[in-house]
Design an enzyme around this catalytic site. Structure first.
Site, mmCIF file in Angstrom:
data_model
loop_
_atom_site.group_PDB
_atom_site.id
_atom_site.type_symbol
_atom_site.label_atom_id
_atom_site.label_comp_id
_atom_site.label_asym_id
_atom_site.label_seq_id
_atom_site.Cartn_x
_atom_site.Cartn_y
_atom_site.Cartn_z
ATOM 1 N N LYS A 1 0.828 -1.219 0.000
ATOM 2 C CA LYS A 1 0.000 0.000 0.000
ATOM 3 C C LYS A 1 0.861 1.268 0.000
ATOM 4 C CE LYS A 1 -2.384 2.732 3.489
ATOM 5 N NZ LYS A 1 -1.286 3.343 4.229
ATOM 6 N N ASN A 2 1.857 1.321 0.888
ATOM 7 C CA ASN A 2 2.594 2.579 1.016
ATOM 8 C C ASN A 2 3.561 2.832 -0.140
ATOM 9 O OD1 ASN A 2 1.106 3.296 3.200
ATOM 10 N ND2 ASN A 2 2.640 2.728 4.728
ATOM 11 N N ARG B 1 -3.817 10.335 3.394
ATOM 12 C CA ARG B 1 -2.588 11.066 3.673
ATOM 13 C C ARG B 1 -1.746 11.238 2.401
ATOM 14 N NH1 ARG B 1 -0.814 14.034 7.309
ATOM 15 N NH2 ARG B 1 1.433 14.166 7.437
ATOM 16 N N CYS C 1 -5.149 8.563 8.596
ATOM 17 C CA CYS C 1 -5.398 8.131 9.972
ATOM 18 C C CYS C 1 -4.954 9.212 10.944
ATOM 19 C CB CYS C 1 -4.594 6.864 10.274
ATOM 20 S SG CYS C 1 -5.135 5.443 9.336
ATOM 21 N N ARG D 1 0.578 15.306 12.519
ATOM 22 C CA ARG D 1 1.389 14.763 11.413
ATOM 23 C C ARG D 1 1.791 15.918 10.496
ATOM 24 N NH1 ARG D 1 -1.497 9.438 9.008
ATOM 25 N NH2 ARG D 1 0.618 8.995 8.277
ATOM 26 N N ILE E 1 3.805 18.483 7.882
ATOM 27 C CA ILE E 1 4.500 18.245 6.603
ATOM 28 C C ILE E 1 5.566 19.323 6.371
ATOM 29 C CG2 ILE E 1 2.686 16.889 5.464
ATOM 30 C CD1 ILE E 1 1.939 19.470 3.915
ATOM 31 N N ASP E 2 6.083 19.854 7.480
ATOM 32 C CA ASP E 2 7.068 20.940 7.366
ATOM 33 C C ASP E 2 8.323 20.514 6.599
ATOM 34 O OD1 ASP E 2 7.205 19.359 9.896
ATOM 35 O OD2 ASP E 2 9.124 20.379 10.117
ATOM 36 N N ASP F 1 3.758 0.862 12.197
ATOM 37 C CA ASP F 1 2.510 0.335 11.623
ATOM 38 C C ASP F 1 2.163 -1.056 12.147
ATOM 39 O OD1 ASP F 1 2.396 2.650 10.197
ATOM 40 O OD2 ASP F 1 3.196 1.795 8.345
ATOM 41 N N ILE G 1 7.622 6.947 16.964
ATOM 42 C CA ILE G 1 7.254 7.683 15.742
ATOM 43 C C ILE G 1 5.931 8.427 15.960
ATOM 44 C CG2 ILE G 1 6.885 7.522 13.221
ATOM 45 C CD1 ILE G 1 9.602 6.361 13.971
ATOM 46 N N ARG H 1 -9.100 0.528 3.576
ATOM 47 C CA ARG H 1 -8.149 1.450 2.930
ATOM 48 C C ARG H 1 -6.820 0.766 2.692
ATOM 49 N NH1 ARG H 1 -6.689 6.149 6.199
ATOM 50 N NH2 ARG H 1 -5.098 6.080 4.587
HETATM 51 N N1 EPU Z 1 7.269 14.378 10.536
HETATM 52 C C1 EPU Z 1 7.503 15.698 10.800
HETATM 53 N N2 EPU Z 1 7.527 16.571 9.740
HETATM 54 C C2 EPU Z 1 7.334 16.164 8.464
HETATM 55 C C3 EPU Z 1 7.099 14.810 8.209
HETATM 56 C C4 EPU Z 1 7.076 13.939 9.271
HETATM 57 O O1 EPU Z 1 7.672 16.119 11.954
HETATM 58 O O2 EPU Z 1 7.367 17.018 7.559
HETATM 59 C C5 EPU Z 1 7.272 13.415 11.655
HETATM 60 C C6 EPU Z 1 5.928 12.717 11.816
HETATM 61 O O3 EPU Z 1 5.042 13.461 12.609
HETATM 62 C C7 EPU Z 1 6.332 11.394 12.430
HETATM 63 C C8 EPU Z 1 7.695 11.123 11.797
HETATM 64 O O4 EPU Z 1 8.161 12.366 11.319
HETATM 65 O O5 EPU Z 1 6.496 11.537 13.820
HETATM 66 C C9 EPU Z 1 7.679 10.129 10.669
HETATM 67 O O6 EPU Z 1 6.679 10.475 9.737
HETATM 68 P P1 EPU Z 1 6.761 10.096 8.189
HETATM 69 O O7 EPU Z 1 6.805 11.356 7.401
HETATM 70 O O8 EPU Z 1 7.828 9.095 7.994
HETATM 71 O O9 EPU Z 1 5.341 9.426 7.976
HETATM 72 P P2 EPU Z 1 4.440 9.503 6.697
HETATM 73 O O10 EPU Z 1 5.283 9.559 5.490
HETATM 74 O O11 EPU Z 1 3.394 10.551 6.845
HETATM 75 C C10 EPU Z 1 4.379 6.954 6.295
HETATM 76 C C11 EPU Z 1 3.326 5.907 6.143
HETATM 77 C C12 EPU Z 1 2.698 5.614 7.498
HETATM 78 C C13 EPU Z 1 3.794 5.200 8.469
HETATM 79 C C14 EPU Z 1 4.889 6.267 8.544
HETATM 80 C C15 EPU Z 1 6.061 5.866 9.397
HETATM 81 C C16 EPU Z 1 2.493 6.339 3.935
HETATM 82 C C17 EPU Z 1 1.399 6.837 3.078
HETATM 83 N N3 EPU Z 1 2.298 6.401 5.238
HETATM 84 O O12 EPU Z 1 3.717 8.111 6.777
HETATM 85 O O13 EPU Z 1 1.815 4.522 7.275
HETATM 86 O O14 EPU Z 1 3.236 5.020 9.753
HETATM 87 O O15 EPU Z 1 5.381 6.516 7.208
HETATM 88 O O16 EPU Z 1 6.642 4.707 8.941
HETATM 89 O O17 EPU Z 1 3.516 5.879 3.451
HETATM 90 C C18 EPU Z 1 -0.031 3.153 7.720
HETATM 91 O O18 EPU Z 1 0.272 2.509 6.693
HETATM 92 O O19 EPU Z 1 -0.883 2.757 8.560
HETATM 93 C C19 EPU Z 1 0.633 4.430 7.975
HETATM 94 C C20 EPU Z 1 0.150 5.343 8.805
#
Ligand code: EPU
Length: 428
Positions: free
Chosen positions: A22-23, A92, A116, A121, A123-124, A304, A326, A396
């Site tokens: 999925k991811n 997301r 979720c 979360r 995106i900075d 996850d 995380i 999802r």
């Molecule tokens: N973070 C920041 N700033 C950013 C981006 C992330 O502070 O700009 C923080 C987040 O708040 C978190 C950490 O960095 O504490 C890691 O977040 P990451 O960006 O790696 O997560 P993501 O890309 O939003 C993906 C997966 C998630 C999975 C996380 C961690 C996708 C679509 N989602 O999210 O998957 O938990 O990586 O491995 O790839 C799931 O599949 O259930 C799921 C939530």
């Protein structure tokens, strides 16, 4: 609207096949925007996040054609259509439209992503990367506006190791002028998968899978065919289910190395796991011992899987402590598991599970994807019937989860919810 019902206690035996990741899928689909001709992605999971992203590709003028689990995307007529609302809010990963559209059209308007709720979360880091490449990024009434005269390669150090930011910056940088270096990059297998697709399209990327990724921008990218990697989180969920309720279960289409941290922890608990190239054979011991886990970025224990793992720990002897570094607020499954008789305390950011406890079937609600997976694992072990609502979250991310578990001998099925149940769910 449907709910899932499980009559617990049936042993699991046989083979279960893991779907495409999925991811990865949710990044590969937007990545196709960057090509100038047809991209075929083979082995996509048939899940609602994939359907939503395919619809979004069509909204911006792409054409998509499905053949079973394969999809062909023609990006030739795509335009930089603003996507401030609607389907982008459903998940997301719609944030990957930012990097891909910026990379291709030098502009994009994308609503803030949904997905979720796991605590804040931000995106900075994505935005920091886009700005370093020369884009102006503004947030106007809940939508992100990105615009650049020209994208130029840059050196970007991520303050947080982020899967999403690493992929999004790669998407924006592959067609930028000059060299981009992403330092402190994430190393998850899904990032390697996306880089493989982009390289097949003609991008020049080195260092994926390490924490420094180097990209030499190219002016255009062509179409290609790509086969997606297996879903390590789906595989891990079924490994956990097999440890919880299995006799002899084979997990097929898995890359064992992708879930080494989980395998190591299960072996510590007393589960026998035999590995071959693309399969795992799981034989749980008579008694499981508790372990502690701390979630970390890859190759550490994946966040996850901490929710399904919590359910398994209820069956193990003694106390296990789970710390999610995380997403410390990823705890929506706890109250539901307590309803099922689990003994769980939350103390100072850690979850403490005492066992062994016999879980009891109950009416529970999935409030995010992996919370849903944890309730399914719990339901498989529990006495009596467990009724899970909120299953749109589960759909999802898990392809045909009820069918796959039924084939292993689980008593699990779907039923339509009554109007009264739907109103109750909406008000809860
Ligand atoms: N973070 C920041 N700033 C950013 C981006 C992330 O502070 O700009 C923080 C987040 O708040 C978190 C950490 O960095 O504490 C890691 O977040 P990451 O960006 O790696 O997560 P993501 O890309 O939003 C993906 C997966 C998630 C999975 C996380 C961690 C996708 C679509 N989602 O999210 O998957 O938990 O990586 O491995 O790839 C799931 O599949 O259930 C799921 C939530």
């Amino acid at each position: 609207m449907q709910k899932i019902l499980i009559e617990g206690g049936h042993p699991l035996n046989g083979k279960i096949r893991v779907s495409g990741a999925k991811n990865s899928a949710v990044a590969l689909l937007p990545a196709s925007i960057l090509a100038d001709s047809e991209v075929t992605i083979e082995g996509l999971p048939n899940i609602s996040d994939v359907h939503t992203l395919s619809d979004l590709l069509e909204e911006i003028g792409g054409t998509t054609s499905r053949n079973g689990n394969d999809i062909t995307i023609n990006p030739e007529n795509m335009v930089a259509m603003p996507l401030p609302n609607g389907k982008v809010k459903k998940l997301r990963a719609s944030y990957y439209f930012m990097g891909a559209m910026l990379g291709k059209f030098k502009k994009a308007v994308i609503g803030l992503p949904g997905g979720c709720y796991l605590g804040p979360r931000p995106i900075d880091q994505h935005i920091k990367g886009f700005e370093a490449l020369g884009a102006t990024v503004t947030n106007e009434q809940g939508a992100i506006y990105l615009r650049a005269e020209e994208l130029r390669g840059a050196r970007i150090y991520l303050d947080v190791v982020s899967v999403g930011a690493t992929i999004n910056i790669m998407l924006a940088a592959v067609r930028a002028k000059g060299k981009t270096v992403i330092e402190n990059a994430a190393k998850e297998p899904e990032i390697i998968d996306v880089a493989t697709l982009l390289s097949n399209m003609g991008a020049k990327i080195k260092g994926v899978g390490t924490d420094v990724i180097r990209i030499e921008g190219v002016p255009s990218l062509k179409g290609c065919t790509h086969t997606i990697i297996p879903d390590r989180i789906e595989a891990g969920t079924y490994v956990i289910a097999a440890a919880a309720q299995g006799e002899e279960v084979v997990i097929d289409n898995v890359i064992p190395q992708h879930i080494e941290s989980l395998i190591a922890k299960l072996r510590e608990m007393g589960v026998t796991i035999e590995e071959s190239d693309e399969q795992l054979l799981i034989k749980p011991g008579k008694k499981l011992h508790s372990v502690d886990i701390k979630t970390l970025v890859y190759p550490g224990f994946p966040t996850d899987l901490q929710q399904p793992f919590t359910s398994l720990l209820t069956k193990a002897k003694d106390t296990g402590v789970i710390t999610d570094t995380i997403y410390s607020a990823r705890l929506k499954h706890i109250d539901e598991l307590r309803r099922m008789n689990a003994e769980i305390k939350v103390e100072g950011g850690s979850v403490i599970v005492s066992g062994p406890v016999k879980l009891e079937g109950a009416k529970v609600k999935a409030s995010d994807l992996r919370a849903g997976a944890s309730l399914i694992v719990a339901g498989l072990m529990a006495n009596g019937i467990t009724e899970i609502t909120g299953i749109d979250h589960i759909d999802r991310g898990y392809e045909q989860i009820t069918e796959k578990l039924s084939a292993l001998g689980a008593s699990i099925w779907r039923e339509e919810m009554t109007e009264e149940e739907i109103i109750q769910l909406q008000n809860s």
